[in-house]
Design a protein around this motif. Sequence first.
Motif, short mmCIF file in Angstrom:
data_model
loop_
_atom_site.label_atom_id
_atom_site.label_comp_id
_atom_site.label_asym_id
_atom_site.label_seq_id
_atom_site.Cartn_x
_atom_site.Cartn_y
_atom_site.Cartn_z
N TYR A 231 0.86 -1.18 0.00
CA TYR A 231 0.00 0.00 0.00
C TYR A 231 0.90 1.23 0.00
O TYR A 231 1.76 1.37 0.87
N VAL A 232 0.70 2.09 -0.98
CA VAL A 232 1.52 3.29 -1.11
C VAL A 232 0.75 4.47 -0.51
O VAL A 232 -0.40 4.72 -0.88
N MET A 233 1.39 5.17 0.42
CA MET A 233 0.75 6.31 1.07
C MET A 233 1.37 7.63 0.60
O MET A 233 2.57 7.72 0.34
N LYS A 234 0.52 8.62 0.49
CA LYS A 234 0.95 9.98 0.17
C LYS A 234 -0.01 10.94 0.86
O LYS A 234 -1.23 10.83 0.73
N GLU A 235 0.56 11.85 1.64
CA GLU A 235 -0.22 12.86 2.34
C GLU A 235 -1.37 12.25 3.13
O GLU A 235 -2.49 12.74 3.16
N GLY A 236 -1.05 11.13 3.81
CA GLY A 236 -2.01 10.52 4.72
C GLY A 236 -3.03 9.58 4.10
O GLY A 236 -3.84 9.01 4.81
N ARG A 237 -2.98 9.41 2.80
CA ARG A 237 -3.95 8.55 2.12
C ARG A 237 -3.25 7.44 1.36
O ARG A 237 -2.09 7.59 0.94
N ILE A 238 -3.95 6.33 1.15
CA ILE A 238 -3.45 5.27 0.28
C ILE A 238 -3.77 5.67 -1.17
O ILE A 238 -4.93 5.90 -1.52
N VAL A 239 -2.73 5.76 -1.98
CA VAL A 239 -2.90 6.20 -3.37
C VAL A 239 -2.70 5.06 -4.37
O VAL A 239 -3.02 5.22 -5.55
N GLU A 240 -2.18 3.94 -3.89
CA GLU A 240 -1.99 2.80 -4.78
C GLU A 240 -1.86 1.54 -3.93
O GLU A 240 -1.31 1.58 -2.83
N SER A 241 -2.36 0.42 -4.45
CA SER A 241 -2.26 -0.83 -3.72
C SER A 241 -2.27 -2.00 -4.69
O SER A 241 -2.75 -1.89 -5.82
N GLY A 242 -1.73 -3.13 -4.23
CA GLY A 242 -1.70 -4.33 -5.05
C GLY A 242 -0.56 -5.23 -4.66
O GLY A 242 0.10 -5.00 -3.64
N LEU A 243 -0.31 -6.27 -5.45
CA LEU A 243 0.83 -7.13 -5.22
C LEU A 243 2.11 -6.32 -5.34
O LEU A 243 2.21 -5.41 -6.18
N SER A 244 3.10 -6.62 -4.50
CA SER A 244 4.29 -5.78 -4.39
C SER A 244 4.99 -5.56 -5.72
O SER A 244 5.30 -4.42 -6.09
N ASP A 245 5.27 -6.63 -6.45
CA ASP A 245 5.97 -6.48 -7.72
C ASP A 245 5.17 -5.66 -8.72
O ASP A 245 5.73 -4.86 -9.47
N GLN A 246 3.86 -5.85 -8.74
CA GLN A 246 3.02 -5.09 -9.67
C GLN A 246 3.07 -3.60 -9.36
O GLN A 246 3.20 -2.77 -10.26
N VAL A 247 2.93 -3.27 -8.09
CA VAL A 247 2.92 -1.86 -7.70
C VAL A 247 4.25 -1.20 -8.03
O VAL A 247 4.30 -0.06 -8.52
N LEU A 248 5.35 -1.91 -7.78
CA LEU A 248 6.66 -1.30 -7.97
C LEU A 248 7.14 -1.33 -9.41
O LEU A 248 7.94 -0.48 -9.82
N ASP A 249 6.64 -2.26 -10.22
CA ASP A 249 7.12 -2.40 -11.59
C ASP A 249 6.24 -1.75 -12.63
O ASP A 249 6.72 -1.32 -13.68
#
Length: 262
Positions: A231-249
């Motif tokens: 789960y990627v957070m920015k300014e207190g909110r989750i802005v992206e989520s998913g399987l780790s490799d998918q989110v990062l790649d």
Amino acid sequence: MNSVAAVITDKSLPLLRVQNLSKFYGRTMGCHEISFELGRGEVIGIVGESGAGKSTLLKCIAGRLGTTNGSAFFNSSDGFIDLCRTDEALLRKIIRSETGFVARDPAEGLRMTISAGGNIGERLMAGGMRHYGQIRKIARQWLEIVEIDIKRMDDPPSAFSGEMQQRVQIAANLVTDPRIIFMDEPTSGLDVSAQARLVDLIGKLAARFSLSMVLATHDPAVARMLSHRLYVMKEGRIVESGLSDQVLDDPPGPEGNSRPDH
């Protein structure tokens, strides 16, 4: 592991269910409308830059910081408990024996002037163990598990490097066989080689003991190596989520920032 926790009350439920959790400091937002679930044996990564709200979120879902709104339901030995709303006595019991929290600064999670073995032993005693010989034996075993020379068992953490302090803190948290372990930037402040060694240790422990863990980190590489979902957070909110490799790649898809988890 030395298990002091009871069998999970309802195996059909997740270990942790966070629902619409928000925390405000006056008018300043710490985190807002956060929701996710953690399953048994799963590692979830919370990633974001400094100030994104990761530590605030982690402390809220661990029952260590009061929330403004929302819930964090924990599948405890006493049933499905909202850590944001339960009474103080039950919360202390859960924090003492059923969850673990590895702080970014080891000084927050350890007593720096008592021995490394003593820090582990205190956690056992808080869980009800009283036999000194057994406590010392288990503490010794856990120092070996986190790869600390047992000759240093009676040395205080203040005499250790930052990496070694984190190893002691991890041992002290895992010794009671917690259902969930929370880690707040465990590699922060360490040099590159020390970070690599600590990440390798955490990964081995997660696999060996099927740890259920929520990890907050600013380092995507650490998240990739340790977490199943991200789960990627920015300014207190989750802005992206998913399987780790998918989110990062992969870049976010056209339909939004959330990705399928399977």
